[in-house]
Each structure stands twice: as C-alpha cells, then as structure tokens.
Scaffold this motif. Structure first.
Motif, PDB file in Angstrom:
ATOM      1  N   MET A   1      -4.430   2.859  -6.201  1.00 32.81           N
ATOM      2  CA  MET A   1      -4.011   4.181  -6.651  1.00 32.81           C
ATOM      3  C   MET A   1      -2.932   4.706  -5.714  1.00 32.81           C
ATOM      4  O   MET A   1      -3.174   4.885  -4.516  1.00 32.81           O
ATOM      5  N   ASN A   2      -1.758   4.915  -6.253  1.00 32.07           N
ATOM      6  CA  ASN A   2      -0.625   5.424  -5.480  1.00 32.07           C
ATOM      7  C   ASN A   2      -0.215   6.806  -5.980  1.00 32.07           C
ATOM      8  O   ASN A   2      -0.558   7.199  -7.090  1.00 32.07           O
ATOM      9  N   SER A   3       0.530   7.513  -5.151  1.00 30.80           N
ATOM     10  CA  SER A   3       1.037   8.838  -5.515  1.00 30.80           C
ATOM     11  C   SER A   3      -0.076   9.716  -6.062  1.00 30.80           C
ATOM     12  O   SER A   3       0.058  10.331  -7.134  1.00 30.80           O
ATOM     13  N   LEU A   4      -1.167   9.773  -5.358  1.00 31.65           N
ATOM     14  CA  LEU A   4      -2.333  10.512  -5.838  1.00 31.65           C
ATOM     15  C   LEU A   4      -2.040  12.000  -5.957  1.00 31.65           C
ATOM     16  O   LEU A   4      -1.274  12.584  -5.169  1.00 31.65           O
ATOM     17  N   LYS A   5      -2.645  12.591  -6.971  1.00 33.34           N
ATOM     18  CA  LYS A   5      -2.474  14.009  -7.266  1.00 33.34           C
ATOM     19  C   LYS A   5      -3.826  14.709  -7.195  1.00 33.34           C
ATOM     20  O   LYS A   5      -4.868  14.066  -7.389  1.00 33.34           O
ATOM     21  N   PRO A   6      -3.847  16.001  -6.977  1.00 33.44           N
ATOM     22  CA  PRO A   6      -5.127  16.721  -6.956  1.00 33.44           C
ATOM     23  C   PRO A   6      -5.931  16.525  -8.237  1.00 33.44           C
ATOM     24  O   PRO A   6      -7.169  16.492  -8.182  1.00 33.44           O
ATOM     25  N   GLU A   7      -5.257  16.379  -9.353  1.00 38.72           N
ATOM     26  CA  GLU A   7      -5.970  16.180 -10.625  1.00 38.72           C
ATOM     27  C   GLU A   7      -6.607  14.806 -10.743  1.00 38.72           C
ATOM     28  O   GLU A   7      -7.332  14.533 -11.697  1.00 38.72           O
ATOM     29  N   ASP A   8      -6.366  13.927  -9.771  1.00 37.75           N
ATOM     30  CA  ASP A   8      -7.047  12.633  -9.734  1.00 37.75           C
ATOM     31  C   ASP A   8      -8.419  12.747  -9.080  1.00 37.75           C
ATOM     32  O   ASP A   8      -9.183  11.776  -9.051  1.00 37.75           O
ATOM     33  N   THR A   9      -8.744  13.902  -8.548  1.00 40.45           N
ATOM     34  CA  THR A   9     -10.040  14.114  -7.899  1.00 40.45           C
ATOM     35  C   THR A   9     -11.171  13.931  -8.907  1.00 40.45           C
ATOM     36  O   THR A   9     -11.189  14.572  -9.962  1.00 40.45           O
ATOM     37  N   ALA A  10     -12.081  13.036  -8.577  1.00 39.95           N
ATOM     38  CA  ALA A  10     -13.193  12.715  -9.481  1.00 39.95           C
ATOM     39  C   ALA A  10     -14.086  11.672  -8.814  1.00 39.95           C
ATOM     40  O   ALA A  10     -13.729  11.105  -7.778  1.00 39.95           O
ATOM     41  N   VAL A  11     -15.215  11.433  -9.447  1.00 40.44           N
ATOM     42  CA  VAL A  11     -16.022  10.273  -9.100  1.00 40.44           C
ATOM     43  C   VAL A  11     -15.535   9.129  -9.977  1.00 40.44           C
ATOM     44  O   VAL A  11     -15.443   9.275 -11.201  1.00 40.44           O
ATOM     45  N   TYR A  12     -15.218   8.020  -9.356  1.00 38.23           N
ATOM     46  CA  TYR A  12     -14.685   6.861 -10.064  1.00 38.23           C
ATOM     47  C   TYR A  12     -15.781   5.813 -10.233  1.00 38.23           C
ATOM     48  O   TYR A  12     -16.470   5.449  -9.272  1.00 38.23           O
ATOM     49  N   TYR A  13     -15.912   5.328 -11.454  1.00 39.92           N
ATOM     50  CA  TYR A  13     -16.918   4.338 -11.795  1.00 39.92           C
ATOM     51  C   TYR A  13     -16.254   3.049 -12.263  1.00 39.92           C
ATOM     52  O   TYR A  13     -15.309   3.094 -13.053  1.00 39.92           O
ATOM     53  N   CYS A  14     -16.769   1.928 -11.787  1.00 37.27           N
ATOM     54  CA  CYS A  14     -16.335   0.658 -12.362  1.00 37.27           C
ATOM     55  C   CYS A  14     -17.384   0.213 -13.373  1.00 37.27           C
ATOM     56  O   CYS A  14     -18.555   0.586 -13.271  1.00 37.27           O
TER      57      CYS A  14
ATOM     58  N   SER B   1      -6.530  -4.893 -10.793  1.00 35.96           N
ATOM     59  CA  SER B   1      -6.489  -6.344 -10.640  1.00 35.96           C
ATOM     60  C   SER B   1      -7.922  -6.849 -10.511  1.00 35.96           C
ATOM     61  O   SER B   1      -8.847  -6.074 -10.290  1.00 35.96           O
ATOM     62  N   ARG B   2      -8.093  -8.135 -10.686  1.00 36.56           N
ATOM     63  CA  ARG B   2      -9.414  -8.732 -10.551  1.00 36.56           C
ATOM     64  C   ARG B   2      -9.301 -10.113  -9.947  1.00 36.56           C
ATOM     65  O   ARG B   2      -8.262 -10.777 -10.090  1.00 36.56           O
ATOM     66  N   ASP B   3     -10.364 -10.524  -9.294  1.00 33.10           N
ATOM     67  CA  ASP B   3     -10.451 -11.862  -8.716  1.00 33.10           C
ATOM     68  C   ASP B   3     -11.771 -12.449  -9.195  1.00 33.10           C
ATOM     69  O   ASP B   3     -12.833 -12.153  -8.640  1.00 33.10           O
ATOM     70  N   ASN B   4     -11.713 -13.247 -10.241  1.00 31.89           N
ATOM     71  CA  ASN B   4     -12.944 -13.792 -10.820  1.00 31.89           C
ATOM     72  C   ASN B   4     -13.650 -14.753  -9.865  1.00 31.89           C
ATOM     73  O   ASN B   4     -14.870 -14.893  -9.918  1.00 31.89           O
ATOM     74  N   ALA B   5     -12.910 -15.393  -8.997  1.00 26.65           N
ATOM     75  CA  ALA B   5     -13.529 -16.302  -8.033  1.00 26.65           C
ATOM     76  C   ALA B   5     -14.422 -15.525  -7.059  1.00 26.65           C
ATOM     77  O   ALA B   5     -15.433 -16.050  -6.583  1.00 26.65           O
ATOM     78  N   LYS B   6     -14.035 -14.289  -6.769  1.00 25.64           N
ATOM     79  CA  LYS B   6     -14.809 -13.448  -5.853  1.00 25.64           C
ATOM     80  C   LYS B   6     -15.682 -12.443  -6.586  1.00 25.64           C
ATOM     81  O   LYS B   6     -16.422 -11.690  -5.959  1.00 25.64           O
ATOM     82  N   ASN B   7     -15.576 -12.424  -7.918  1.00 24.58           N
ATOM     83  CA  ASN B   7     -16.362 -11.492  -8.728  1.00 24.58           C
ATOM     84  C   ASN B   7     -16.082 -10.042  -8.350  1.00 24.58           C
ATOM     85  O   ASN B   7     -16.999  -9.218  -8.206  1.00 24.58           O
ATOM     86  N   THR B   8     -14.801  -9.739  -8.170  1.00 25.50           N
ATOM     87  CA  THR B   8     -14.409  -8.399  -7.761  1.00 25.50           C
ATOM     88  C   THR B   8     -13.285  -7.861  -8.636  1.00 25.50           C
ATOM     89  O   THR B   8     -12.565  -8.620  -9.301  1.00 25.50           O
ATOM     90  N   MET B   9     -13.146  -6.562  -8.629  1.00 26.27           N
ATOM     91  CA  MET B   9     -12.063  -5.870  -9.318  1.00 26.27           C
ATOM     92  C   MET B   9     -11.566  -4.759  -8.399  1.00 26.27           C
ATOM     93  O   MET B   9     -12.355  -4.205  -7.618  1.00 26.27           O
ATOM     94  N   SER B  10     -10.294  -4.462  -8.482  1.00 27.71           N
ATOM     95  CA  SER B  10      -9.732  -3.428  -7.621  1.00 27.71           C
ATOM     96  C   SER B  10      -8.916  -2.439  -8.432  1.00 27.71           C
ATOM     97  O   SER B  10      -8.424  -2.768  -9.518  1.00 27.71           O
TER      98      SER B  10
END
Length: 122
Positions: free
Chosen positions: A81-94, A69-78
């Motif tokens: 992440m639900n039901s996380l799995k071990p294979e989701d392990t990583a460095v996340y970049y926006c 999701s994003r909020d352009n008024a706040k200049n943010t993005m989110s």
C-alpha cells in the motif's frame, strides 16, 4: 487458517505492506483477496488475485496505489500500500475464495483472516 499482519499507524503519504500467511492447508488453487472495514461502515473489497497470480482486480479507490502479490510456494499473499490516505484507515482482512479467480464478491470467499488495523493520519 489465514493470518494477516503488517498493519500499523502511519502518516498520509506513507507506505505499508500487509502480509497474509496460510496455515493448515494450501490455497494455491484458490483466488485470494483483501477486504477492509472502517468504523461504522460495511466491509468493502480492496483487491484480489487469481490462483496463479496472473490476474488482479482492485477497487477504484486503491487502483494505482495498492498492489497485490502472492507466493504459492510460501502460501502467502501480500498487499503493498503506497500513498496512503486517511480514508484508507480500516481493519484489513485477507481471505481465500472458493473460486480460482480474484473475485470482487465477499460471498465468494469462505476463509477469512482475523484482520489487521491500518490507521492513516493526516
């Protein structure tokens, strides 16, 4: 400039919410996305959102579990992440794209945040 935050270490099945805050300029006319890179692997697309938030794209591996999701008024993005799995392990970049849509191609992105670590243990 983009700043990603919200990473951490969790158990499988848990949830995390990543945030990406922009500063110095607005990205309200740009598509934005999340990518991740696990140790020893290439950076991969996670999800993206169009400039107004009306369209989203997700990697098959996270579809149904992650929500952007994003909020352009706040200049943010989110990234919720639900039901996380071990294979989701990583460095996340926006990242912010040079195009208005939520591109799946990293080559379309010209602004990158510094990354936040997500570790999921089984």
């Amino acid at each position: 400039q983009l700043q990603a935050s919200g990473g951490g270490s969790v158990q499988a099945g848990a949830s995390l919410r990543l945030s990406c805050a922009a500063s110095g300029r607005t990205f309200s006319n740009n598509g934005m996305g999340w990518f991740r890179q696990a140790p020893g692997k290439e950076r991969e697309f996670v999800g993206a959102i169009s400039w107004r938030g009306g369209n989203t794209n997700y990697a098959d591996s996270v579809k149904g579990r992650f929500t952007i999701s994003r909020d352009n008024a706040k200049n943010t993005m989110s990234l919720e992440m639900n039901s996380l799995k071990p294979e989701d392990t990583a460095v996340y970049y926006c990242a912010a794209a040079r195009v208005a849509w939520g591109s799946v191609r990293s080559a379309d992105y010209n602004y990158w945040g510094q990354g936040t670590q997500v570790t999921v243990s089984s």
